[in-house]
Design an enzyme around this catalytic site. Sequence first.
Site, PDB file in Angstrom:
ATOM      1  N   GLY A  22      42.080  40.854  39.004  1.00 34.32           N
ATOM      2  CA  GLY A  22      41.944  42.289  39.169  1.00 34.32           C
ATOM      3  C   GLY A  22      40.515  42.677  39.495  1.00 34.32           C
ATOM      4  N   GLY A  23      40.189  43.899  39.219  1.00 39.73           N
ATOM      5  CA  GLY A  23      38.858  44.397  39.503  1.00 39.73           C
ATOM      6  C   GLY A  23      38.787  45.096  40.845  1.00 39.73           C
ATOM      7  N   ASN A  31      40.204  36.714  46.892  1.00 39.26           N
ATOM      8  CA  ASN A  31      40.148  35.649  45.885  1.00 39.26           C
ATOM      9  C   ASN A  31      40.430  34.267  46.448  1.00 39.26           C
ATOM     10  OD1 ASN A  31      41.123  36.799  42.550  1.00 39.26           O
ATOM     11  ND2 ASN A  31      39.604  37.608  43.950  1.00 39.26           N
ATOM     12  N   ASN A  90      44.914  33.792  38.554  1.00 38.80           N
ATOM     13  CA  ASN A  90      43.561  33.999  38.044  1.00 38.80           C
ATOM     14  C   ASN A  90      43.495  35.344  37.336  1.00 38.80           C
ATOM     15  OD1 ASN A  90      40.470  35.089  39.392  1.00 38.80           O
ATOM     16  ND2 ASN A  90      40.668  33.633  37.737  1.00 38.80           N
ATOM     17  N   HIS A 247      34.249  33.044  35.469  1.00 31.09           N
ATOM     18  CA  HIS A 247      35.637  33.484  35.514  1.00 31.09           C
ATOM     19  C   HIS A 247      36.355  33.047  36.788  1.00 31.09           C
ATOM     20  CE1 HIS A 247      38.804  35.932  33.840  1.00 31.09           C
ATOM     21  NE2 HIS A 247      38.816  36.800  34.843  1.00 31.09           N
ATOM     22  N   TRP A 248      35.606  32.597  37.782  1.00 29.33           N
ATOM     23  CA  TRP A 248      36.181  32.190  39.066  1.00 29.33           C
ATOM     24  C   TRP A 248      36.133  30.672  39.213  1.00 29.33           C
ATOM     25  CZ3 TRP A 248      33.535  36.131  42.922  1.00 29.33           C
ATOM     26  CH2 TRP A 248      34.232  37.349  42.862  1.00 29.33           C
TER      27      TRP A 248
END
Length: 270
Positions: A22-23, A31, A90, A247-248
């Site tokens: 998200g975001g 992504n 993710n 986080h990625w």
Amino acid sequence: MSLHFHRAGPVGATPVVLLHGGGPGASAMSNFARTIPVFAKRFDTIAVDQPGYGGSDIGAITSQYFTHSADALAALLDELGLDRVDLVGNSLGGGTAVRFALRHPARAGKLLLMGPGGLSLNVFAADPTEGVKRLGAFGAAPSREKLAAFLRTLVFDKSLITDELIDERLAAASTPSALRAMREMGASFTDPARYEDGLLWRDAHRLRNEVLLVWGREDRVNPLDGALVALKVIRRCRLHVFGGCGHWAHLEKFDEFNRLAFDFLEGDRS
């Protein structure tokens, strides 16, 4: 509601759905642009824009967002004639993958989850986390500076957050439809009538799928301790942790992640 998606790979190969995080400004291509062609060498790869992101409309959210997105995915698979898929999710996409597996168990194969939302339960880390605070700050008063600050919490290697990426994400996040989607999605995580459906860790014991949790040791959105409850209660679960990673994981540890993913997805299905 119909979801927008990108599809590549051999006809008849194992179908794998990629679900982005998200975001502001997120999408399947934002992504997974680098991931899709690599996965497409081995799998029927379907990278989906979740509701309210990329080319997909938010639709009428009457349930919690993970449920809303999971049911939209089920409808898309019906359109594509796919009975069962493996899922790679993710963050927000990880939460959608878990809810999909819980609501449609016969249609979900293996689950590869990177710092999954909803399944993550912070045992030691504070709530809200740094990343969630910065996301909230952007939602309250969007600006380029706040978006950049949020994006930098997603990675260990700050060089990945380029001016080009910030501008691209800001443009995508600033449209009226994107701002409306952000508000409506956020409301589903706070509405007393719906938000508990987003606490996926409560239901994780019901998963019978083979699950691989992938975490960055330096994740500042869903910290590593968030994996502990899921690791405890999911029957067929393993955890892989990348050091020097946020986080990625699929981007910061691109080659290592892909090898790990292929080994998991192509492994024994007994």
